[in-house]
Design a protein around this motif. Structure first.
Motif, mmCIF file in Angstrom:
data_model
loop_
_atom_site.group_PDB
_atom_site.id
_atom_site.type_symbol
_atom_site.label_atom_id
_atom_site.label_comp_id
_atom_site.label_asym_id
_atom_site.label_seq_id
_atom_site.Cartn_x
_atom_site.Cartn_y
_atom_site.Cartn_z
ATOM 1 N N ASP A 26 28.828 -12.367 -39.014
ATOM 2 C CA ASP A 26 28.167 -12.053 -40.278
ATOM 3 C C ASP A 26 26.691 -12.455 -40.257
ATOM 4 O O ASP A 26 25.924 -12.063 -41.134
ATOM 5 N N ALA A 27 26.313 -13.228 -39.261
ATOM 6 C CA ALA A 27 24.950 -13.779 -39.258
ATOM 7 C C ALA A 27 23.893 -12.681 -39.227
ATOM 8 O O ALA A 27 22.816 -12.828 -39.816
ATOM 9 N N ALA A 28 24.220 -11.558 -38.568
ATOM 10 C CA ALA A 28 23.237 -10.470 -38.489
ATOM 11 C C ALA A 28 22.884 -9.969 -39.887
ATOM 12 O O ALA A 28 21.739 -9.600 -40.154
ATOM 13 N N TYR A 29 23.852 -9.970 -40.805
ATOM 14 C CA TYR A 29 23.577 -9.551 -42.184
ATOM 15 C C TYR A 29 22.611 -10.526 -42.857
ATOM 16 O O TYR A 29 21.713 -10.134 -43.589
ATOM 17 N N TRP A 30 22.837 -11.802 -42.623
ATOM 18 C CA TRP A 30 21.944 -12.803 -43.211
ATOM 19 C C TRP A 30 20.538 -12.665 -42.654
ATOM 20 O O TRP A 30 19.554 -12.732 -43.390
ATOM 21 N N GLU A 31 20.463 -12.443 -41.341
ATOM 22 C CA GLU A 31 19.134 -12.303 -40.736
ATOM 23 C C GLU A 31 18.422 -11.077 -41.293
ATOM 24 O O GLU A 31 17.222 -11.101 -41.572
ATOM 25 N N ARG A 32 19.167 -10.008 -41.472
ATOM 26 C CA ARG A 32 18.588 -8.779 -42.020
ATOM 27 C C ARG A 32 18.030 -9.026 -43.416
ATOM 28 O O ARG A 32 16.912 -8.642 -43.749
ATOM 29 N N VAL A 33 18.846 -9.683 -44.256
ATOM 30 C CA VAL A 33 18.420 -9.933 -45.634
ATOM 31 C C VAL A 33 17.242 -10.909 -45.666
ATOM 32 O O VAL A 33 16.273 -10.711 -46.398
ATOM 33 N N GLU A 34 17.305 -11.937 -44.828
ATOM 34 C CA GLU A 34 16.202 -12.913 -44.810
ATOM 35 C C GLU A 34 14.897 -12.254 -44.358
ATOM 36 O O GLU A 34 13.822 -12.547 -44.903
ATOM 37 N N ALA A 35 14.993 -11.348 -43.374
ATOM 38 C CA ALA A 35 13.779 -10.655 -42.927
ATOM 39 C C ALA A 35 13.219 -9.787 -44.055
ATOM 40 O O ALA A 35 12.001 -9.757 -44.293
ATOM 41 N N ALA A 36 14.107 -9.110 -44.772
ATOM 42 C CA ALA A 36 13.661 -8.238 -45.871
ATOM 43 C C ALA A 36 12.995 -9.055 -46.977
ATOM 44 O O ALA A 36 11.978 -8.646 -47.554
ATOM 45 N N ILE A 37 13.561 -10.215 -47.253
ATOM 46 C CA ILE A 37 13.017 -11.091 -48.295
ATOM 47 C C ILE A 37 11.611 -11.571 -47.935
ATOM 48 O O ILE A 37 10.697 -11.541 -48.748
ATOM 49 N N GLY A 38 11.455 -12.006 -46.687
ATOM 50 C CA GLY A 38 10.147 -12.500 -46.232
ATOM 51 C C GLY A 38 9.100 -11.394 -46.343
ATOM 52 O O GLY A 38 7.987 -11.620 -46.833
ATOM 53 N N ALA A 39 9.475 -10.183 -45.919
ATOM 54 C CA ALA A 39 8.532 -9.062 -45.956
ATOM 55 C C ALA A 39 8.192 -8.708 -47.410
ATOM 56 O O ALA A 39 7.032 -8.427 -47.741
ATOM 57 N N LEU A 40 9.196 -8.740 -48.263
ATOM 58 C CA LEU A 40 8.984 -8.412 -49.681
ATOM 59 C C LEU A 40 8.003 -9.401 -50.315
ATOM 60 O O LEU A 40 7.051 -9.012 -51.007
ATOM 61 N N ALA A 41 8.241 -10.686 -50.064
ATOM 62 C CA ALA A 41 7.385 -11.712 -50.659
ATOM 63 C C ALA A 41 5.939 -11.525 -50.183
ATOM 64 O O ALA A 41 4.997 -11.621 -50.974
ATOM 65 N N ARG A 42 5.770 -11.232 -48.887
ATOM 66 C CA ARG A 42 4.414 -11.009 -48.368
ATOM 67 C C ARG A 42 3.769 -9.796 -49.022
ATOM 68 O O ARG A 42 2.604 -9.820 -49.391
ATOM 69 N N ALA A 43 4.560 -8.745 -49.198
ATOM 70 C CA ALA A 43 4.009 -7.500 -49.748
ATOM 71 C C ALA A 43 3.484 -7.686 -51.166
ATOM 72 O O ALA A 43 2.619 -6.936 -51.624
ATOM 73 N N TYR A 44 4.012 -8.679 -51.883
ATOM 74 C CA TYR A 44 3.582 -8.892 -53.264
ATOM 75 C C TYR A 44 2.736 -10.159 -53.426
ATOM 76 O O TYR A 44 2.414 -10.546 -54.540
#
Ligand code: ATP
Ligand code: MG
Length: 446
Positions: A26-44
């Motif tokens: 399941d870790a790949a799902y967490w990594e995917r979500v964590e990467a998306a979160i980091g990118a989102l925060a940077r974008a805003y």
């Protein structure tokens, strides 16, 4: 385990109920979500803040509210046996972020956009979508009063669902006004609920005088009629609250974000005012809320800081990951680039160094290690190499060591090296050769 006959087998320990392991699958799902979160925060333009998991209990009592579900019955609170301090595991992070912002005077040079992610703890009945340790990603925009920032944090949610490929999420918004507006509504609401006493369930009776607004949020079907007929808080809003709410709706419409106004939407935490919202998924049954947020203009002052308006949200990551499994499942996990097979003492000694050299060149390498420490047969090593998913096996044996080279075998048909069954490559050219091959297959990222 072997029974030595010297006593009972040691107890097998399990994780605490409601506190779950994330296993490698399941870790790949967490990594995917964590990467998306980091990118989102940077974008805003949001900066990360990390606060401790343990805080003084009174922080949450004051910040979240003493008569909320969380503080009344869900907190992991304890007395520190060493110094008697009353502490709690954080049930959410907004109170902590506000505490930190005040403690470190973060708003000294203007408003701040902050984000956090991490574990939260609530002593609830574990069930689908509800655990005792769960994870939230949240943003807190501190020092912004206008509806533009309400719209911004809502847009962040919309973008995240989009980035993750989640389609079936709807947005509900409401305004719960300001304290005086809520007080007028509360008086009328209590009178109305008193007049319908006989229809109230146990939960509602308990909350009648402590938190009547929350009764409107009831999930009990038998109470829907009473809740539907109750005085609506939106009808008590003054001009400013109403103006703020309408301006937010205009901004959301301009952005093409679909939403519905749910006049009964209230949040389970005391600090909200004006805008409240939830993102709700249809795919998770009754635990469908994946994000809750809103404005909390009074919290900074309530926590002893200089008054500053604020707005934020918290997303429940376990629920988002459950949705990903349903709506956007990931392909099987990433594999390494190379599985390194070796046979014989000399090759075994060389293998460690060859693997390090390849890693220095940017390759992901799994070095074969035998389970018993005695070495493994060539056949069993090649089997491992195959199931590793690596596109290449690098093979070192006595012959290779003597010749200063390695054998490279393509394990997947798509790899170009499968033209020949096996390729001899000089050790000093091995990493260049493999990188070249991998770039050819599109597998290699520098
Ligand atoms: P609920 O009505 O589901 O109890 P809540 O109002 O207590 O939610 P918040 O405190 O607003 O939830 O937390 C924001 C989000 O965190 C929720 O929408 C949900 O996705 C997630 N969440 C809250 N409690 C849990 C839990 N016990 N287990 C997993 N996720 C949770
Ligand atoms: Mg809850």
């Amino acid at each position: 385990m072997k029974d030595t006959g010297t006593g009972p087998a040691p107890e097998r320990l399990a994780a605490v109920k409601g506190m779950n392991d994330v296993l490698p699958a399941d870790a790949a799902y967490w990594e995917r979500v964590e990467a998306a979160i980091g990118a989102l925060a940077r974008a805003y333009g949001y900066s990360q803040i990390r606060t401790p998991i343990v805080e003084f209990t009174r922080l949450f009592r004051r910040g979240i509210g003493a008569v909320t579900d969380i503080v009344e019955k869900e907190m992991y609170s304890f007395r520190d046996a060493l110094n008697g301090e009353e502490l709690s595991l954080r049930p959410e992070c907004t109170a902590s972020v506000v505490r930190a912002a005040i403690e470190h005077n973060l708003l000294y040079d203007g408003p701040k956009r902050l984000w956090y992610a991490g574990p939260m703890f609530r002593h609830e009945k574990p069930q689908l979508g509800r655990s005792r340790q769960f994870h939230q990603f949240g943003v807190e925009a501190l020092g912004f009063a206008g509806p533009d920032v309400d719209a911004e944090v809502i847009l962040m949610g919309a973008r995240l669902w989009d980035d993750l490929g989640l389609g079936h999420v709807r947005l509900e918004i409401n305004s719960i006004g300001e304290a005086p507006e809520r007080a007028r509504h509360r008086a009328d609401l209590i009178a109305y609920l008193e007049a319908h006493q006989e229809g109230l369930d146990e939960d509602a009776r308990r909350r009648l005088y402590s938190n009547p607004l929350r009764i409107l949020d009831t999930k009990n079907p038998a109470m829907q009629e009473i809740a539907d007929g109750a005085p609506r808080l939106v009808d008590y809003l003054g001009d400013e609250s109403r103006g703020h709410f309408e301006a937010l709706q205009v901004l959301l419409r301009d952005s093409g974000i679909g939403f519905s106004v749910n006049p009964r939407l209230v949040r389970g935490l005391d600090y909200y005012n004006r805008t409240v919202f939830e993102w709700i998924s249809s795919g998770l049954g009754s635990q469908g809320t994946i994000c809750g947020g809103g404005r909390y203009d009074a919290l900074m002052a309530l926590m002893g800081g200089k008054s500053a308006p604020a707005c934020g949200f918290a997303i429940g990551l376990e629920r988002v990951i459950a949705l990903l499994h349903q709506e956007a499942p990931l392909a099987p996990g990433e594999s390494c680039d190379v599985y390194l097979v070796h046979q014989g003492a000399a090759a075994g000694r060389l293998a460690l160094r060859v693997a390090e050299g390849l890693r220095s060149a940017g390759l992901d390498v799994v070095l074969h290690c035998s389970p018993d420490g005695q070495g493994s047969s060539f056949k069993s090593q090649m089997k491992r190499a195959d199931s590793s998913g690596a596109p290449f096996a690098v093979i070192l044996g006595d012959e290779e060591v003597a010749a200063g080279c390695a054998s490279v075998k393509a394990l997947r048909e798509a790899a170009p090296a499968s033209q020949g069954p096996q390729q001899r490559v000089a050790l000093d050219q091995l990493s260049d050769y493999l990188v070249g091959q991998l770039v050819g297959t599109g597998d290699f990222e520098e």
